[in-house]
Design a protein around this motif. Structure first.
Motif, PDB file in Angstrom:
ATOM      1  N   ASP A   1      -0.891  -2.535  -4.657  1.00  0.00           N
ATOM      2  CA  ASP A   1       0.536  -2.339  -4.400  1.00  0.00           C
ATOM      3  C   ASP A   1       1.246  -3.662  -4.138  1.00  0.00           C
ATOM      4  O   ASP A   1       2.376  -3.882  -4.602  1.00  0.00           O
ATOM      5  CB  ASP A   1       0.735  -1.410  -3.194  1.00  0.00           C
ATOM      6  N   THR A   2       0.604  -4.548  -3.388  1.00  0.00           N
ATOM      7  CA  THR A   2       1.204  -5.852  -3.111  1.00  0.00           C
ATOM      8  C   THR A   2       1.353  -6.661  -4.396  1.00  0.00           C
ATOM      9  O   THR A   2       2.393  -7.291  -4.634  1.00  0.00           O
ATOM     10  CB  THR A   2       0.359  -6.626  -2.086  1.00  0.00           C
ATOM     11  N   GLY A   3       0.322  -6.646  -5.242  1.00  0.00           N
ATOM     12  CA  GLY A   3       0.411  -7.357  -6.517  1.00  0.00           C
ATOM     13  C   GLY A   3       1.515  -6.816  -7.402  1.00  0.00           C
ATOM     14  O   GLY A   3       2.245  -7.585  -8.062  1.00  0.00           O
ATOM     15  N   ALA A   4       1.667  -5.490  -7.440  1.00  0.00           N
ATOM     16  CA  ALA A   4       2.718  -4.881  -8.260  1.00  0.00           C
ATOM     17  C   ALA A   4       4.094  -5.280  -7.755  1.00  0.00           C
ATOM     18  O   ALA A   4       4.987  -5.616  -8.542  1.00  0.00           O
ATOM     19  CB  ALA A   4       2.563  -3.361  -8.248  1.00  0.00           C
ATOM     20  N   ASP A   5       4.293  -5.258  -6.442  1.00  0.00           N
ATOM     21  CA  ASP A   5       5.595  -5.581  -5.873  1.00  0.00           C
ATOM     22  C   ASP A   5       5.947  -7.053  -6.074  1.00  0.00           C
ATOM     23  O   ASP A   5       7.076  -7.397  -6.448  1.00  0.00           O
ATOM     24  CB  ASP A   5       5.582  -5.235  -4.385  1.00  0.00           C
ATOM     25  N   LEU A   6       4.969  -7.909  -5.845  1.00  0.00           N
ATOM     26  CA  LEU A   6       5.199  -9.346  -6.055  1.00  0.00           C
ATOM     27  C   LEU A   6       5.529  -9.653  -7.508  1.00  0.00           C
ATOM     28  O   LEU A   6       6.422 -10.449  -7.804  1.00  0.00           O
ATOM     29  CB  LEU A   6       3.952 -10.124  -5.632  1.00  0.00           C
TER      30      LEU A   6
END
Length: 424
Positions: free
Chosen positions: A401-406
């Motif tokens: 999720d963090t990778g997608a948002d970044l």
């Protein structure tokens, strides 16, 4: 610019984050202080045996694991859905009758609990499976024993099953954990298999790491300090990036952020080489006698022949806490094993003992599901233990999720992330 995003930590959260960034066309750089990827998940090879560092298993129901892992390639080997429980001077099999309905007669006469207790398991199962994960983590929270008491479970079944089984998951002898964390784990056991990769638990992070582009993962790279546009390594090297993700274990993350570390629970794990396994089948053995140091025992070589050389068996014994003197503890463990399995135990050879004081963060009241990626600075984000509950599912989900948002923010040139939550 050394990379688009520096990811500190090559455990499951960091690897999942880097893979998502890579899939979105960005250049991640994963910095891992150890000499291999995986974080807490590791497997050592010794004299032809495979030794996982502590009691670790994969719950195949985990949604994030189903999305991000190739189960077929991992060649998963499943435990029996239940356990062998030591009560008094005998072992009794406890079975999940929803998966093994033929074992219903055996369960009805099992001394693990009363008939009423066994009927209440149906109500607990329905409760744990109701709604989605957001619903589960929004329920009123109390301790797991308080929840079990409210549901009418007797002290007998709590002592003979719930505590030895689930306390061994959380490394909490009295099962004093959040009812939300307990229901999450109960759901995982109810909806999927408990399994080991045939080649050891390290195959999980190795599978993820193998998908990264060359030179993306750098091991032996300890980050000493966070900087506004990157990091400084212990050797003085300065690396820059457009954003940084902190994906280490809780203690290391707290140190880099200048905060107090989160409390943890410890465990000690013994490995023995035996001429033959003390029991047949893919069982987890639980100690419900109330005596002796052993919490649980398993034979990984019963699940996969890769865990031991031909003609030998691998026995894993787990004990709460990590402050023991290993030799004194081994004496007590062997004494209890001899009571259970007889003099055959005398020839077992100790292969290794792992004392893991920070095996798992505590999961008392205050356990919540992530409400979105966590940002703690203008270009600094956190995933993993400080951002989500401890489990393989949440590590993978938090990183992904963090990778997608970044990636959304970096591609558009805007500040990454819609309304990121701030660390407490």
């Amino acid at each position: 610019m050394d990379a688009d995003v520096i990811v500190i930590g090559g455990g499951l959260a960091g690897l999942a984050c880097a893979l998502r960034l890579q899939r979105e066309g960005l250049r991640p750089l994963v910095l891992e202080a150890a000499d291999r990827a995986g974080g807490r998940i590791a497997t050592d090879e010794r004299d032809g045996f495979l030794l996982d560092r502590g009691f670790q298993v994969l719950q195949t129901w985990y949604p994030a694991a189903q999305r991000l892992l190739d189960y077929e390639a991992l060649d998963l080997r499943s435990f029996y859905p239940g356990a062998l429980v030591r009560i008094g001077d005998a072992f009794h099999r406890v079975s999940d009758i929803w998966r093994r309905p033929a074992q219903l007669p055996e369960m009805l006469v099992s001394p693990v609990g009363s008939l009423g207790d066994k009927l209440r398991l149906l109500a607990l199962r329905r409760r744990a499976l109701r709604g989605d994960l957001a619903d589960l983590y929004a329920r009123p929270e109390r301790s797991a024993p308080a929840l079990l008491g409210e549901l009418g479970f007797s002290e007998r079944i709590q002592t003979r099953f719930f505590r030895p089984f689930f306390a061994g998951v959380f490394f909490e002898p009295e099962l004093e954990v959040s009812s939300r964390a307990f229901e999450f784990v109960f759901r995982a056991f109810a909806l999927g298999d408990t399994a080991l990769p045939a080649g050891g638990m390290a195959q999980i992070p190795l599978q993820l790491a193998s998908r990264l582009a060359p030179e993306t993962l750098r091991t032996g790279q300890r980050v000493e300090r966070l900087e506004a546009d990157g990091v400084r390594l212990a050797d003085g090297t300065r690396l820059r990036a457009r954003a940084t993700v902190l994906a280490t274990d809780g203690a290391a993350a707290a140190g880099l952020l200048g905060r107090e570390p989160t409390a943890t629970r410890g465990t000690t794990c013994f490995y023995f080489a035996a001429p033959e396994a003390p029991f047949a089948g893919p069982y987890l053995v639980l100690n419900a006698t109330g005596e002796g140091p052993i919490n649980s025992l398993l034979c990984p070589s019963n699940l996969s022949a890769h865990y031991a050389p031909a003609g030998q068996a691998l026995v894993c014994v787990n004990v709460f806490g990590a402050r023991h003197n290993p030799d004194a503890l081994e004496t007590a463990v062997r004494r209890q094993l001899r009571d259970w399995y007889g003099e055959h135990v005398d020839v077992w050879q100790r292969l290794a003992v792992y004392r893991l004081p920070q095996a798992l963060p505590v999961q008392h009241a205050g356990v919540t599901a992530p409400q979105g990626p966590m940002r703690v600075g203008e270009q600094l984000w956190v995933c993993g233990e400080l951002a989500a509950p401890p489990s393989i599912h949440w590590a993978l989900a938090s990183g992904d999720d963090t990778g997608a948002d970044l990636s959304r923010g970096l591609r558009t040139g805007s500040s990454p992330g819609p309304r990121p939550r701030t660390a407490a």
